[in-house]
Design an enzyme around this catalytic site. Structure first.
Site, PDB file in Angstrom:
ATOM      1  N   HIS A 115       0.832  -1.208   0.000  1.00 30.84           N
ATOM      2  CA  HIS A 115       0.000   0.000   0.000  1.00 30.84           C
ATOM      3  C   HIS A 115       0.870   1.263   0.000  1.00 30.84           C
ATOM      4  O   HIS A 115       0.715   2.142  -0.866  1.00 30.84           O
ATOM      5  CB  HIS A 115      -0.904  -0.031   1.235  1.00 30.84           C
ATOM      6  CG  HIS A 115      -1.792   1.151   1.375  1.00 30.84           C
ATOM      7  ND1 HIS A 115      -3.113   1.137   0.983  1.00 30.84           N
ATOM      8  CD2 HIS A 115      -1.561   2.392   1.861  1.00 30.84           C
ATOM      9  CE1 HIS A 115      -3.645   2.329   1.229  1.00 30.84           C
ATOM     10  NE2 HIS A 115      -2.724   3.113   1.764  1.00 30.84           N
ATOM     11  N   GLU A 116       1.779   1.332   0.943  1.00 29.83           N
ATOM     12  CA  GLU A 116       2.612   2.529   1.037  1.00 29.83           C
ATOM     13  C   GLU A 116       3.534   2.646  -0.183  1.00 29.83           C
ATOM     14  O   GLU A 116       3.849   3.754  -0.618  1.00 29.83           O
ATOM     15  CB  GLU A 116       3.414   2.534   2.339  1.00 29.83           C
ATOM     16  CG  GLU A 116       2.576   2.471   3.632  1.00 29.83           C
ATOM     17  CD  GLU A 116       1.527   3.578   3.759  1.00 29.83           C
ATOM     18  OE1 GLU A 116       1.731   4.678   3.220  1.00 29.83           O
ATOM     19  OE2 GLU A 116       0.469   3.323   4.388  1.00 29.83           O
TER      20      GLU A 116
ATOM     21  N   HIS B  91       1.741   4.633  -2.748  1.00 23.98           N
ATOM     22  CA  HIS B  91       1.900   6.080  -2.493  1.00 23.98           C
ATOM     23  C   HIS B  91       3.295   6.550  -2.921  1.00 23.98           C
ATOM     24  O   HIS B  91       3.450   7.592  -3.552  1.00 23.98           O
ATOM     25  CB  HIS B  91       1.751   6.368  -0.992  1.00 23.98           C
ATOM     26  CG  HIS B  91       0.345   6.328  -0.480  1.00 23.98           C
ATOM     27  ND1 HIS B  91      -0.653   7.126  -0.973  1.00 23.98           N
ATOM     28  CD2 HIS B  91      -0.236   5.600   0.524  1.00 23.98           C
ATOM     29  CE1 HIS B  91      -1.794   6.901  -0.306  1.00 23.98           C
ATOM     30  NE2 HIS B  91      -1.548   5.963   0.610  1.00 23.98           N
TER      31      HIS B  91
ATOM     32  N   GLU C 207      -4.606   7.942  -2.715  1.00 21.08           N
ATOM     33  CA  GLU C 207      -5.119   6.705  -2.162  1.00 21.08           C
ATOM     34  C   GLU C 207      -5.482   5.725  -3.283  1.00 21.08           C
ATOM     35  O   GLU C 207      -5.389   4.514  -3.096  1.00 21.08           O
ATOM     36  CB  GLU C 207      -6.338   7.019  -1.278  1.00 21.08           C
ATOM     37  CG  GLU C 207      -6.677   5.968  -0.273  1.00 21.08           C
ATOM     38  CD  GLU C 207      -5.568   5.664   0.744  1.00 21.08           C
ATOM     39  OE1 GLU C 207      -4.677   6.522   0.968  1.00 21.08           O
ATOM     40  OE2 GLU C 207      -5.589   4.558   1.302  1.00 21.08           O
TER      41      GLU C 207
END
Lengths: 499, 499
Positions: free
Chosen positions: B263-264, B267, B293
């Site tokens: 997830h990160e 980003h 997001e």
């Protein structure tokens, strides 16, 4: 409170905020930042340095400082603050802001360039950058040269108030005369100490754990500090509640991380005990590099390499490395950690050969600033001096002239502080022995009275007193290298059963 | 170059340097700073925030922005820059600098207070701080309220240009109508997926290694980025060559760190591919929280939870945890990582129940800003909504209202971005499937074409285009929640063999 003083402090608060930000960027660059970040980050650092500079060095501030120099409703700390600012002002006021910013951007990039050059063992990769830095330093010093003062003396005085090359020539002469022959005698008996136990495999995770324990044991407060890892161990701080040390772990050398950790803890403990009233101000930090180094050396050498210190905690280390240390007695360990084994690397040097590393750097810095020696010739000069004083030559630049980060940061005149620090530490230790049972405290595992004495007589004052003022107030005597010579001579004579 | 523009950029460079410093302090507070440092450090942060603010919001800048708004010799990026600055100006110009500084100091301290309250599971410890933050946010919004606009709409628009509670009410209505019944159906079959394998003991050192591998595998560039650890995973950046992500390791939950890391990385990959020309400028960052997001969710869910993604790399994970995963097949693992198991914790939620966590926060934020609900009543309201929508109540505040850091940072209107992001991700994925063989790429372990498509159609533009502009230029359609509903419905119908 004095109105002008209050106004001035408002300005200084801002300056201190920039300084804190710059400190954090520096810490980050050494401990966490991505490899390729510095190209763009150096722009940010340049801008913050410029703000730092222009907010400190300007006519408004100058007027206030001048005015406050004449007023007498200031208390002790406030007077020290004004004196300190005046000194900073004199250091910087003649440097054009654009030059300062360019210089800061240069040194921000330089540590990366140095580190890559060191990895490649190639001084040539670092030389152009080093030359640029030296030229800036010469230019900056030239702005400040007054009659009777040489550029290098100006730099020396920046790091240790009241010191110049005349004093240091004398200081290093004493050391040279005492240490070189002593080291020769000791060298003959080097083989009597078997230190092979230190070069087995020591799991790094356990080293980490033990180092953290040790830092806490000597008094580093982990609520107000952290320990991280970096190529070259160092200490920095944002204020007295945020003190950061690093160490470096080597799987095949147990001592390396242990004594770095104690050493940096000494620096850290100093910064942690600066008085709350002066933290986040210009005098809210250690008074000089020499005094700082005295605190790290005090903990590392006078305390950390003594039998009394290890008596209560050596069993813990043995327990941790059961296999590796099963045949090593405390007595053997103490001989091991004090073994004189001159090496090429300053940071790995034993206590006895250490000052010779500094002597060499001092002499080379003098040549750079007073004899205009060419940068490209430095490795040759370096290697020759090592051969002459220590009887050995580096195999390559990484264990020679590229070993230290200092010059990449523009720190010329800094190295002598290390020797001054050792001398101060020996002098303080000698005095403290005469007023308290240090050895017994160490055997009891009770370091508190020792640390508290240093807190109350050195640390809390920050930079409101200089080195000689602190020493004088403590023991009625200024720095005297004889204690250091005596300490080294007695210690090594005993360790090696000389004469 | 336009003279005024050049002048303006000189100013903005300084503003960006302050912003970078503030970002670094924030990163440091979450990943490295000593426990007790913040009391003094918050002073530094307050001063830097004040400088940030006053250098951005002042008459000079306003004049330049106004002048440049009328000129037409600006290129695309420059026009975007002026538009962006205008927006920031409107956000901040009516806030008195002293209030802004006080607010920044408050939020700098608040995260520590929140974190201790969470540890103590005591909302009461955090409530007074939260109330202060809410009051500031209300006051700041009130400075900006124009006719037809409500305070909460202003905050929502800050995070996602063009969005307000009318649009979001409609958006969440669709989700509520589709997800609540779907979740009910799925719940009946929850027991058909055995996920006990995920809750064995998984050595953290190995998790670290695997997560680092995964981040690199999806395209996070470790020359321009680092991964660290923090209580709550997050991403931040100083510029496109310095992007930092964190994850959090749980010894008894393998998935937790893995999906945080992916997830990160999503980003991080966004920020790493912002064009060099605009990095270190106000438009040199992701265009909105929602679009950001969408990138993290795209990598985490659409890609990271697919069978195709794990086909080439699942063996590596099994090899690493031989014992623990010996009986787990790829098919079983895919069912496991997609298992719907509604929990109290948003960050651990499965994809299906996730939007309900956001719905609840959205409704509560609306109540705070539009109905003046009392802070002390928030835990009760929170718990009731969880009971109503998800059929379960938190046992204590730490798994209830204290679970997220966002409000401690003053981020109200932020949470909806998470649901918007999921919806955008589903929409982009649906479009990309129609123009390239994504599944085949994943099976081949070749993520490059997927990442490059996102680089070229989203990332590189930074904030020069807003969410709907990016979507429109990509697929000729603005945000449409139907893709998200369709994605969830099809995925979970298939996974659980519903109907």
């Amino acid at each position: 409170m004095n109105k002008t003083y209050e106004q001035l402090m408002k300005r200084i608060e801002k300056v201190m905020a920039y300084q804190a930000a710059l400190t954090l960027f520096e810490w980050d660059a050494e401990t966490g930042a991505p490899e390729e970040s510095m190209e763009y980050t150096s722009k940010t650092i340049g801008i913050l340095s410029h703000e730092y500079f222009t907010n400190l060095i300007n006519d408004d501030v100058k007027k206030m400082i001048t005015k406050l120099g004449d007023e007498d409703d200031l208390d002790f700390n406030q007077k020290a603050m004004i004196k300190n600012l005046k000194k900073q002002f004199e250091q910087m006021e003649h440097i054009p802001p654009a030059e300062y910013q360019a210089y800061e951007e240069l040194t921000a990039k330089a540590s990366g360039i140095w580190s890559r050059a060191k990895q490649k063992k190639s001084f040539a990769d670092f030389a152009p950058t080093l030359e640029e830095i030296i030229n800036y330093q010469k230019k900056f010093a030239s702005y400040r040269v007054k009659k009777d003062k040489k550029p290098y003396d100006i730099l020396l005085n920046d790091f240790e108030e009241g010191f110049d090359s005349e004093k240091l020539d004398e200081f290093f002469k004493k050391i040279k005369e005492a240490v070189i022959p002593l080291l020769k005698e000791v060298s003959k008996k080097n083989d009597t100490v078997d230190k092979s136990y230190n070069y087995q495999k020591f799991e790094i995770e356990k080293q980490r754990e033990f180092c953290k324990y040790l830092c806490g044991y000597v008094g580093f407060d982990f609520n107000k500090g952290v320990i991280a890892e970096s190529a070259h161990p160092f200490t920095t701080n944002l204020h007295n509640h945020d003190v950061r040390i690093t160490t470096h772990y080597n799987e095949n050398n147990l001592e390396s991380s242990i004594f770095s950790a104690i050493h940096e803890s000494g620096h850290g403990i100093y910064e942690m005990h600066i008085d709350d009233v002066i933290t986040q101000t210009p005098v809210g930090t250690g008074t000089s590099m020499g005094m700082h180094e005295s605190q790290s050396r005090f903990f590392e050498n006078m305390i950390g390499r003594s039998e009394a210190f290890w008596t209560p905690i050596f069993p813990k280390l043995k327990e941790m490395y059961k296999e590796q240390l099963k045949d090593v007695t405390l007595e053997h360990f103490i001989k091991g950690i004090n073994k004189s084994a001159p090496s090429m690397i300053r940071t790995e040097a034993d206590e006895l050969s250490y000052p010779l590393h500094i002597l060499i750097r001092y002499e080379i810095e003098k040549m750079i600033f007073e004899e205009d020696v060419k940068v490209e010739d430095l490795p040759k000069i370096w290697n020759k001096k090592y051969e002459e004083y220590m009887g050995m030559e580096p195999e390559d630049d990484s264990e020679g002239i590229l070993q230290d980060i200092h010059w990449a940061g523009g720190s010329f005149g800094y190295f002598p502080s290390y020797a001054i620090g050792s001398a101060i530490a020996a002098q303080i230790y000698s005095y403290m022995e005469s007023i308290m049972p240090i050895e017994q405290y160490l055997k009891d595992g009770n370091l508190t009275p020792i640390r508290e004495y240093l807190n109350n007589h050195i640390h809390k004052f920050g930079a409101t007193k200089n080195t000689n003022e602190l020493l004088k107030d403590m023991m009625d005597e200024e720095l005297n290298a004889d204690y250091y010579i005596k300490y080294l001579t007695e210690k090594y004579t005993k360790l090696y059963n000389l004469y």
